[in-house]
Scaffold this motif. Structure first.
Motif, PDB file in Angstrom:
ATOM      1  N   VAL A 105       0.822  -1.212   0.000  1.00 47.88           N
ATOM      2  CA  VAL A 105       0.000   0.000   0.000  1.00 47.88           C
ATOM      3  C   VAL A 105       0.856   1.263   0.000  1.00 47.88           C
ATOM      4  O   VAL A 105       0.318   2.373  -0.084  1.00 47.88           O
ATOM      5  CB  VAL A 105      -0.965   0.024   1.207  1.00 47.88           C
ATOM      6  CG1 VAL A 105      -1.859  -1.193   1.185  1.00 47.88           C
ATOM      7  CG2 VAL A 105      -0.200   0.112   2.528  1.00 47.88           C
ATOM      8  N   LEU A 106       2.184   1.089   0.096  1.00 45.90           N
ATOM      9  CA  LEU A 106       3.080   2.243   0.112  1.00 45.90           C
ATOM     10  C   LEU A 106       3.866   2.394  -1.184  1.00 45.90           C
ATOM     11  O   LEU A 106       4.682   3.316  -1.307  1.00 45.90           O
ATOM     12  CB  LEU A 106       4.069   2.118   1.280  1.00 45.90           C
ATOM     13  CG  LEU A 106       3.479   2.096   2.687  1.00 45.90           C
ATOM     14  CD1 LEU A 106       4.574   1.791   3.708  1.00 45.90           C
ATOM     15  CD2 LEU A 106       2.802   3.419   3.022  1.00 45.90           C
ATOM     16  N   TYR A 192       9.977   2.961   8.193  1.00 43.75           N
ATOM     17  CA  TYR A 192       9.915   3.884   9.327  1.00 43.75           C
ATOM     18  C   TYR A 192      10.564   5.215   8.978  1.00 43.75           C
ATOM     19  O   TYR A 192      10.024   6.291   9.301  1.00 43.75           O
ATOM     20  CB  TYR A 192      10.594   3.271  10.555  1.00 43.75           C
ATOM     21  CG  TYR A 192       9.666   2.493  11.443  1.00 43.75           C
ATOM     22  CD1 TYR A 192       8.758   3.146  12.280  1.00 43.75           C
ATOM     23  CD2 TYR A 192       9.685   1.097  11.463  1.00 43.75           C
ATOM     24  CE1 TYR A 192       7.898   2.435  13.097  1.00 43.75           C
ATOM     25  CE2 TYR A 192       8.820   0.374  12.280  1.00 43.75           C
ATOM     26  CZ  TYR A 192       7.926   1.058  13.091  1.00 43.75           C
ATOM     27  OH  TYR A 192       7.066   0.353  13.907  1.00 43.75           O
ATOM     28  N   HIS A 193      11.695   5.174   8.324  1.00 41.14           N
ATOM     29  CA  HIS A 193      12.424   6.408   8.021  1.00 41.14           C
ATOM     30  C   HIS A 193      11.733   7.249   6.950  1.00 41.14           C
ATOM     31  O   HIS A 193      11.576   8.466   7.119  1.00 41.14           O
ATOM     32  CB  HIS A 193      13.845   6.066   7.562  1.00 41.14           C
ATOM     33  CG  HIS A 193      14.572   7.240   6.982  1.00 41.14           C
ATOM     34  ND1 HIS A 193      14.896   8.361   7.725  1.00 41.14           N
ATOM     35  CD2 HIS A 193      15.021   7.482   5.714  1.00 41.14           C
ATOM     36  CE1 HIS A 193      15.529   9.233   6.948  1.00 41.14           C
ATOM     37  NE2 HIS A 193      15.607   8.728   5.729  1.00 41.14           N
ATOM     38  N   PRO A 197       4.994   8.938   7.721  1.00 39.89           N
ATOM     39  CA  PRO A 197       3.846   9.849   7.546  1.00 39.89           C
ATOM     40  C   PRO A 197       2.705   9.220   6.755  1.00 39.89           C
ATOM     41  O   PRO A 197       1.530   9.479   7.040  1.00 39.89           O
ATOM     42  CB  PRO A 197       4.457  11.042   6.803  1.00 39.89           C
ATOM     43  CG  PRO A 197       5.898  11.040   7.215  1.00 39.89           C
ATOM     44  CD  PRO A 197       6.257   9.578   7.305  1.00 39.89           C
ATOM     45  N   ALA A 198       3.042   8.393   5.766  1.00 38.13           N
ATOM     46  CA  ALA A 198       1.989   7.725   4.994  1.00 38.13           C
ATOM     47  C   ALA A 198       1.226   6.734   5.860  1.00 38.13           C
ATOM     48  O   ALA A 198      -0.002   6.599   5.724  1.00 38.13           O
ATOM     49  CB  ALA A 198       2.604   7.007   3.788  1.00 38.13           C
ATOM     50  N   LEU A 202      -2.822   6.761   6.878  1.00 38.86           N
ATOM     51  CA  LEU A 202      -3.696   5.588   6.760  1.00 38.86           C
ATOM     52  C   LEU A 202      -4.189   5.090   8.124  1.00 38.86           C
ATOM     53  O   LEU A 202      -4.907   4.084   8.183  1.00 38.86           O
ATOM     54  CB  LEU A 202      -2.944   4.455   6.055  1.00 38.86           C
ATOM     55  CG  LEU A 202      -2.520   4.719   4.605  1.00 38.86           C
ATOM     56  CD1 LEU A 202      -1.562   3.628   4.131  1.00 38.86           C
ATOM     57  CD2 LEU A 202      -3.741   4.787   3.696  1.00 38.86           C
ATOM     58  N   HIS A 203      -3.796   5.787   9.196  1.00 39.87           N
ATOM     59  CA  HIS A 203      -4.147   5.373  10.565  1.00 39.87           C
ATOM     60  C   HIS A 203      -3.698   3.946  10.845  1.00 39.87           C
ATOM     61  O   HIS A 203      -4.402   3.165  11.488  1.00 39.87           O
ATOM     62  CB  HIS A 203      -5.663   5.502  10.795  1.00 39.87           C
ATOM     63  CG  HIS A 203      -6.198   6.883  10.568  1.00 39.87           C
ATOM     64  ND1 HIS A 203      -5.969   7.921  11.437  1.00 39.87           N
ATOM     65  CD2 HIS A 203      -6.934   7.402   9.545  1.00 39.87           C
ATOM     66  CE1 HIS A 203      -6.559   9.018  10.980  1.00 39.87           C
ATOM     67  NE2 HIS A 203      -7.141   8.744   9.829  1.00 39.87           N
TER      68      HIS A 203
END
Length: 260
Positions: A105-106, A192-193, A197-198, A202-203
């Motif tokens: 999803v990223l 993580y790095h 933010p993404a 997406l919570h």
């Protein structure tokens, strides 16, 4: 070989049923001893815009976000009638599958333009070792594709991850699994790095934190991760923080002493 692993037979954790692609730089078992995948430190600008300051994943309330509360000891406990290598194999399958889904999803955020290197922290990049034992810098999506393809090929290899009766694990299996954990750790570190933010958008920070904490607790409990794997890795500070918070309570987690 018991029935414990046979449920993996025929299962494919990849998101799409495409044939596994073996990269020309994908490591083989024979190369493990010579493939440290060393970190290079240099003065290039980091890929994450917030990296010069405190990383978001170290800030409140994100560092506390989790689905699992308390110790992971019960979750990672080896079932009574299973074999140790079977238990490690099953968990590798699950960690790989879940991490692959998160990265899936990223992918729109992780491109050769946004992530030209496999960065894990400010001025910290992973390098890939090719068949000529040369360290090469790769864009993060290329590096991660190589890692995921390599692990997928291992999972599909019946001689490495046996799922049929009368098949045993090879003597080299522990060495193989440790390298799998090391490479998956690098994928976690990059997400993580560069893409936390993404995850917040997406919570999904609680889900991802819990997956990573589970991965760490299991890796340390079964000697799949070593403190040296975290040297220079951005998430080393997160590991130390979770240990202080008791998230990894009950696990033998040595201080990484690594920078953010």
């Amino acid at each position: 070989m018991s029935n414990f692993l046979r449920g993996l037979g025929g299962r494919n954790p990849r998101q799409q049923p495409q044939p596994a692609r073996r990269s020309p730089t994908t490591p083989s078992s024979a190369q493990f001893a010579d493939m440290p995948g060393q970190l290079q430190q240099y003065g290039a600008a980091p890929s994450s815009p917030h990296s010069p300051g405190k990383p978001l994943y170290m800030c409140q309330p994100f560092v506390k976000a989790a689905l699992v509360k308390g110790s992971f000891k019960t979750i990672i406990m080896q079932p009574k009638y299973s074999e140790r290598m079977e238990w490690i194999a099953v968990n590798i399958f699950d960690f790989f599958n879940n991490l692959n889904l998160f990265y899936g999803v990223l992918t729109e955020c992780c491109t050769t333009a946004t992530c030209p290197t496999m960065s894990a922290g400010p001025m910290l990049d992973y390098t890939w070792v090719d068949h000529n034992k040369r360290q090469i810098r790769l864009p993060a999506p290329t590096y991660i594709d190589y890692v995921m393809t390599w692990v997928q090929n291992l999972l599909d290899d019946e001689s490495t991850f046996p799922t049929k009766a009368a098949r045993d694990f090879t003597p080299n299996f522990p060495n193989t699994t440790r390298h799998v954990f090391k490479q998956l750790l690098r994928v976690f570190a990059h997400i993580y790095h560069a893409h936390y933010p993404a995850l917040l958008h997406l919570h999904s920070e609680g889900h991802f934190n819990s997956l990573f904490a589970h991965f760490l607790a299991f890796g340390f409990e079964y000697q799949q991760l070593d403190v040296r794997d975290f040297k220079g890795v951005g998430v080393a500070a997160l590991v130390d923080k979770w240990r202080e918070m008791g998230v990894l309570d009950g696990q033998i987690v040595p201080s990484t002493g690594g920078p953010v």
